[in-house]
Design a protein around this motif. Sequence first.
Motif, PDB file in Angstrom:
ATOM      1  N   ARG A 139       2.592   1.568  -3.458  1.00 29.21           N
ATOM      2  CA  ARG A 139       1.689   1.769  -4.591  1.00 29.21           C
ATOM      3  C   ARG A 139       1.608   3.242  -4.998  1.00 29.21           C
ATOM      4  NH1 ARG A 139      -2.614  -0.578  -2.504  1.00 29.21           N
ATOM      5  NH2 ARG A 139      -1.818  -2.636  -3.056  1.00 29.21           N
TER       6      ARG A 139
ATOM      7  N   ARG B 241       0.830  -1.209   0.000  1.00 27.45           N
ATOM      8  CA  ARG B 241       0.000   0.000   0.000  1.00 27.45           C
ATOM      9  C   ARG B 241       0.864   1.259   0.000  1.00 27.45           C
ATOM     10  NH1 ARG B 241      -2.396   2.863   4.173  1.00 27.45           N
ATOM     11  NH2 ARG B 241      -1.955   1.222   5.707  1.00 27.45           N
TER      12      ARG B 241
ATOM     13  N   GLU C 231      -4.398   3.750  -4.920  1.00 25.64           N
ATOM     14  CA  GLU C 231      -5.361   2.694  -5.243  1.00 25.64           C
ATOM     15  C   GLU C 231      -6.161   3.038  -6.493  1.00 25.64           C
ATOM     16  OE1 GLU C 231      -6.809  -0.989  -4.730  1.00 25.64           O
ATOM     17  OE2 GLU C 231      -5.478  -0.090  -3.240  1.00 25.64           O
TER      18      GLU C 231
END
Length: 519
Positions: A47, A44, A325
Amino acid sequence: MNSAVLQRTQIVFDGTDLSIDQVNTIAAGRGDISLSDEESFVARINRGAEFLDSLWQQEGVIYGVTTGYGDSCTESIPVDLVEELPHHLFTFHGCGMGEVFTLEQSRAIVAARIASLARGNSGVRYRLLQQLVLLLQKDVIPVIPQEGSVGASGDLTPLSYVAAVLCGERKVWYRGDQRDVAEVFDQLQIEPLKLRPKEGLAIMNGTAAMTGLACLAYKRAEYLAKLSARITAMMSVALDGNAYHFDSTLFAVKPHPGQNQVAKWIHDDLNVGAAPRQNSRLQDRYSLRCAPHVVGVLQDSLPWLRQFIHNELNSANDNPIIDGENERVLHGGHFYGGHIAFAMDSLKNAVANLSDLLDRQIAQLVDIKFNNGLPANLSGAVDSRRPINHGFKAVQIGASAWTAEALKQTMPASVFSRSTECHNQDKVSMGTIAARDCIRVLQLTEQTTAAALLVAWQGIQLRVRVSALDLEKLSTGLNTTITQIADEFSFLKEDRELEQSLRKFVSLIQQRHWRLYET
């Protein structure tokens, strides 16, 4: 050594909420700190950085990555210079002035920055978080000047010192000394970072300096509320005050919960009915009778102050926000420190009022016109030695001076917004100045509190002599504090220099030495 090990607390940065208490633990150097290596957390974090890398290389327009900073956002950065930009950001912000933050305060600032970046919305690499956590693990802490931030765009200048240290530049605290970070990194075999695009902005364009200070300020104020209640009970005993001023039925009709809690603490401390009262005055002066109302303002404010600080601590508070995301870049103003500014302006007001309260109690107790039969200035000298001894006369003057300075500092910093940086930053929070003011008010109030502890204790010892007060009839809590003070301070019979005693008691207050009320 074993007790020190037992006191250490495991703290993992994993993107979940960090508490105010944990920041204080890290600041005190009592945290065993680690960074989560859970695959989902690492992915995460990375990313967002990977999305940014792909975007700017495709010539996407991203503030602070492919543009200049602030009012210079209309300036396009050539692709071949993008990777140099973060270094320029922390370099030209290296203009802090004034005293430097303490080691404890600087640890808190670093912890607050990690908490924000670990939310995963800032476009930094996992590697950068590792380097920040390593600073705390090795206790290699940036030396940060206090002055130069207006609290938006965040704490740019103070946090530039954090960014620079990550890259092996400027100075750090290490083993009690200030040293060049390059020497320390070489000694510890730490490789300096080269910041990626957006990482300089992510470190600097946030509220970590003011928020780290706010975490420390909150815990100090929380303790002072309890200690002020205990001191008020001691003052009431020394002054032969009316314990029924703190009756639960009386306070039930004005149901501020924090105020009522303070009244209950004092009421329970006084063990109402256990000690006969000789003072004929029906109503004590306001600094005794209204103490729950004064301390209660702070006690009732603590829940919302905690919420403000906790939310800021656990927020992504830089700009732009990177949604890795959904591959979005969101430009906004989360660096604005208005909540911390308001919290610190409010807290310093409530804390300064504690100093004012205790100063008035001290003034009563040393004055033969108001102290119900105790010696002038609480001097313990007797007979032929009495005329040349002056007891706590100068301490009362000192407490008045510290209180006056604390009260002077309560002007809200947040109302002094300035237009800066070519009117791009045309409305700023002043949050860091508010937090620094609050820390100063806390220090001054702790000095007054130290004086009040000594004065109240001396007054009780004299009340035993003057009125045959039976200490065994006092509550366990009150007696415990009286005994603990006696372990650190001896009865003032002949005048002596009290500076070192006052300094010791300020230190004990800041260490939260006295165990007070359970809530």
